[in-house]
Design an enzyme around this catalytic site. Structure first.
Site, PDB file in Angstrom:
ATOM      1  N   SER A   1       0.844  -1.203   0.000  1.00 28.27           N
ATOM      2  CA  SER A   1       0.000   0.000   0.000  1.00 28.27           C
ATOM      3  C   SER A   1       0.878   1.253   0.000  1.00 28.27           C
ATOM      4  O   SER A   1       1.742   1.405  -0.854  1.00 28.27           O
ATOM      5  CB  SER A   1      -0.954  -0.040   1.202  1.00 28.27           C
ATOM      6  OG  SER A   1      -1.866   1.006   1.159  1.00 28.27           O
TER       7      SER A   1
ATOM      8  N   ASP B   1      -7.869  -4.961  -6.287  1.00 27.29           N
ATOM      9  CA  ASP B   1      -7.550  -3.870  -5.359  1.00 27.29           C
ATOM     10  C   ASP B   1      -8.520  -2.713  -5.598  1.00 27.29           C
ATOM     11  O   ASP B   1      -8.597  -2.198  -6.710  1.00 27.29           O
ATOM     12  CB  ASP B   1      -6.102  -3.399  -5.601  1.00 27.29           C
ATOM     13  CG  ASP B   1      -5.648  -2.352  -4.588  1.00 27.29           C
ATOM     14  OD1 ASP B   1      -6.493  -1.712  -3.932  1.00 27.29           O
ATOM     15  OD2 ASP B   1      -4.419  -2.169  -4.458  1.00 27.29           O
TER      16      ASP B   1
ATOM     17  N   HIS C   1      -6.933  -5.281  -1.516  1.00 26.94           N
ATOM     18  CA  HIS C   1      -5.818  -4.420  -1.175  1.00 26.94           C
ATOM     19  C   HIS C   1      -4.865  -5.102  -0.191  1.00 26.94           C
ATOM     20  O   HIS C   1      -5.168  -5.203   0.998  1.00 26.94           O
ATOM     21  CB  HIS C   1      -6.343  -3.110  -0.585  1.00 26.94           C
ATOM     22  CG  HIS C   1      -5.287  -2.069  -0.426  1.00 26.94           C
ATOM     23  ND1 HIS C   1      -4.509  -1.633  -1.461  1.00 26.94           N
ATOM     24  CD2 HIS C   1      -4.872  -1.380   0.667  1.00 26.94           C
ATOM     25  CE1 HIS C   1      -3.666  -0.733  -1.027  1.00 26.94           C
ATOM     26  NE2 HIS C   1      -3.855  -0.553   0.260  1.00 26.94           N
TER      27      HIS C   1
END
Ligand code: CA
Length: 570
Positions: free
Chosen positions: A193, A445, A482
Site C-alpha cells: 500500500s 484492489d 488491497h
C-alpha cells in the site's frame, strides 16, 4: 581499527557522519549503551534487551526507539521522525525496512512482514528490522482529521513523501553497525500500500539503500488515486438510495452485498474460462471484456439485475476519473472476481449501519481518503472541518480542484505529485548496483488500480527494450483485494523470493502462493507468474495443486520460457 576500551569505542564509533563507518570492524556497543551513543540529530529514548516472546513472536533482541530531527513545525507543533528498531541477538547479517501504511503517523511494530498471509516475521528470521512514523504523529484527540493535520506543515509533507524513508534508513543502518560491530551485508525493503509506494520511492530516489525491494499494491500515484476516491464516491452516490446524517448520499445503499456478488458472478461467467479453466480465478484478465449493462433490469429491480443508476455507477467507476474534457485523472480498473467481497466494498462504499444506528458513511474512500485529499494532497491545504469531510468529497470539482496536486504555493515548495509519487521508469541508479525489485498487485484492489501498475511496468519494459525483468518483476494476483483478501491465492513468502534473487541470483519466474483461508478453496496452491506470463492448467491433475500449472504468455502473444513455471515448485 579495533576499539580497545568501551568508552573509547563509544566516542570513536559515533563520530562519523551518518551512513559511514570509521572502520570495517570495531567493538559492539551493548544494547542499553545505545542510549548514550552520539548519533547526529538523533535522540534514542529506549534501548533495551528483550527476552524471547511468543506473542508477538520475537527472539531475544535489542529494541531501540528514537527520533530524528526534532523541530517545531509551521503550525507550531513539535515534529520529529520517529523510528522503531529491533535487532535480534542471533542476527543473520541483514537489514530490513518495514514499510508503513495509510497516512503513517504511528510507529510500526518493527517485526517485519515476510509477505501477505505469512505467520512468521523478519525479526524471527534474524533480520534487524526498522519502521518509522514517517515524520508525524497521529493526533488521536482530533476526530476525523487527526491523521492528516500534519499536511499543514510543508516539511511534514516531504517527510511523509520520501525524506523520512531516507533519514530513517541512514540512522537505523548506523545503529545496526554500532550494535553488531559491522555493517549489514544485505538490506531489504518490504511494504504494501503506502509501504509499497515507499518501496518504489526507494528504488527511484534512494537506489543505494536497498539491495532488494518488495513493493505490494503500491500507491505510487497516491494523489491521483485520492482524486479517484472522490470520483468513485460521487459515482456511487448517484446510485445511493438513502442519505447520510449530513444529507449526503449514503454509499452503502448503492449496492447490497447481493448486488456486488451478482456483478462478480457475472464477471466470472464471462471471463473465468478465458484461461482454459473454470476455477473461480480469472487468470487471463487482459482478455476479459465485461459490460455491466448486461445486468440491467428490464423493469423493476429484481435480485438478478441492477437498476440503470447502478449500471451507470459501475461504468463511471471502472472507466476511471476524468475531467469535463474527458481527460483521465488517474486510471481505469479491471472487472475481476474480487469485487463482490468485503475487502472491496470496505474501500469503495463501506458497510451498512446496524438497524437503528445513524447512517454515517464509513467507506475508507470517505474516511481516510476524505482527510488525505484536502489536507495532504491539495496545495495549499484545504482546512476542512471534520464534519465537512464527506461533503468535501461529494463537492470535489475535477476541473478546478484536481490540478492542485501539481501546484506549489508559498512555503509549500513541492507539489504533492512531487513529494508523493514514484511513477518514474528511470531505475538506472538501482540497476547499476545490481539491485532487485519485486512488485505485486491484487487485481481486485479497490484503492490503487492494478491497471496503473501494469502501465508503469509496460513503460519500464519499453524503456529497457524488454529487459526490465532482469531487475524488476511484476506479479499480478487475480481476485486479491488491497494487500490481501478476496477469492485469491494471496498468501506467499515474498521475502524469500527477493532474498533468493539478490543473494543467489535466482530470479523469481514463479512465486508459489496459497489460497486465502476464507476463499472457496482454502487448500489451493497456485503459481504467481512474472508478468506478462499467466498461470495455465496443464490439463490434468488436481486443479488445487500448483504443480499442475505452468506460467506462459497468453496465446495472442509470443510464447516465452514455456514450461519453466512448474520447475520451481515440483
Ligand atoms: Ca480461470
Amino acid at each position: 581499527m579495533s576499539c580497545r576500551s568501551h568508552s573509547l569505542c563509544l566516542i570513536l564509533c559515533t563520530l562519523g557522519p551518518l551512513g559511514t563507518g570509521l572502520a570495517a570492524a570495531h567493538d559492539r556497543i551493548a544494547c542499553s549503551d545505545l542510549a548514550l551513543a552520539q548519533i547526529p540529530d538523533t535522540t534514542v529514548t529506549l534501548a533495551q534487551l528483550n527476552p524471547a516472546t511468543e506473542d508477538p513472536m520475537a527472539p531475544e533482541h535489542c529494541e531501540v526507539i528514537g527520533s530524528i530531527g526534532e523541530r517545531t513545525g509551521f503550525d507550531g507543533k513539535p515534529y520529529a521522525i520517529g523510528f522503531h528498531l529491533r535487532m535480534p541477538v542471533a542476527w543473520n547479517g541483514r537489514f530490513f525496512f518495514q514499510g508503513g501504511g495509510g497516512v503513517d503517523g504511528f510507529l510500526g511494530n518493527a517485526l517485519g512482514s515476510t509477505g501477505p498471509g505469512q505467520t512468521d516475521n523478519a525479526v524471527s528470521r534474524g533480520y534487524a528490522v526498522v519502521s518509522t512514523d514517517a515524520g508525524h504523529q497521529f493526533e488521536f484527540g482530533v476526530p476525523g482529521i487527526g491523521g492528516v493535520l500534519f499536511g499543514v506543515d510543508p516539511q511534514a509533507r516531504v517527510d511523509f513523501g520520501y525524506h523520512a524513508l531516507d533519514v530513517t534508513t541512514r540512522v537505523a543502518k548506523r545503529i545496526v553497525e554500532l550494535h553488531y560491530g559491522e555493517r549489514a551485508r544485505y538490506s531489504y525493503f518490504v511494504g504494501c500500500s503506502n509501504g509499497g509506494r515507499q518501496g518504489m520511492v526507494a528504488s527511484q530516489r534512494f537506489p543505494r539503500h536497498f539491495d532488494g525491494i518488495v513493493a505490494g499494491n503500491p500507491g505510487f500515484n497516491l494523489p491521483k488515486a485520492a482524486i479517484a476516491e472522490a470520483w468513485d464516491s460521487q459515482a456511487f452516490g448517484r446510485a445511493a438510495t438513502q442519505v447520510d446524517v449530513g444529507g449526503e448520499p449514503y454509499l452503502p445503499t448503492s449496492f447490497s452485498f447481493a448486488d456486488l456478488a451478482l456483478v462478480a458472478n457475472a464477471v466470472l461467467a464471462r471471463c473465468d474460462a478465458l484461461d482454459g479453466l473454470g476455477d473461480g480465478i480469472i487468470d487471463n484478465g487482459p482478455a476479459c471484456r465485461f459490460d455491466p449493462s448486461v445486468l440491467e433490469c428490464p423493469a423493476a429491480k429484481e435480485p438478478t439485475c441492477l437498476v440503470p443508476e447502478q449500471v451507470a455507477a459501475l461504468q463511471d467507476v471502472f472507466d476511471g476519473a476524468r475531467n469535463s474534457r474527458g481527460r483521465p485523472l488517474y486510471s481505469d480498473w479491471p472487472y475481476d472476481a474480487g469485487i463482490g467481497t468485503p475487502g472491496w466494498r470496505v474501500w469503495k462504499i463501506g458497510f451498512p449501519a446496524a438497524p437503528g444506528q445513524p447512517l454515517v458513511n464509513n467507506g475508507i474512500n470517505l474516511t481516510l481518503g476524505a482527510g488525505a485529499l484536502p489536507y495532504v494532497f491539495m496545495t495549499p491545504p484545504d482546512l476542512v472541518s471534520p464534519d465537512g469531510l464527506v461533503s468535501y468529497m461529494f463537492g470535489f470539482d475535477f476541473d478546478r480542484d484536481a490540478p492542485r496536486i501539481f501546484e506549489t504555493s508559498g512555503p509549500y515548495t513541492e507539489s504533492s505529485q512531487e513529494f508523493m509519487t514514484a511513477a518514474s521508469t528511470d531505475l538506472r541508479g538501482f540497476t547499476r548496483l545490481g539491485n532487485k525489485l519485486i512488485v505485486y498487485h491484487g487485481v481486485s484492489d479497490p484503492v490503487f488500480s492494478v491497471n496503473d501498475t501494469v502501465r508503469w511496468y509496460r513503460r519500464l519494459l519499453r524503456r529497457t527494450d524488454g529487459r526490465a525483468d532482469r531487475f524488476a518483476r511484476l506479479f499480478l494476483i487475480p481476485g486479491m483485494n488491497h494487500c490481501g483478501g478476496g477469492p485469491a491465492t494471496d498468501q506467499f513468502d515474498a521475502l524469500t523470493s527477493i532474498v533468493d534473487w539478490v543473494e543467489r541470483g535466482r530470479a523469481p519466474d514463479v512465486i508459489v502462493a496459497t489460497a486465502n483461508p476464507a476463499s472457496p478453496w482454502p487448500d489451493r496452491t497456485r503459481p504467481l507468474c512474472a508478468f506478462p506470463e499467466q498461470a495455465r492448467y496443464r490439463g490434468e491433475g488436481d486443479v488445487d495443486d500448483a504443480a499442475n500449472f505452468v506460467c506462459s504468455t497468453p496465446s495472442d502473444a509470443r510464447p516465452r520460457h514455456h514450461g519453466r513455471g512448474h520447475r520451481r515448485h515440483d
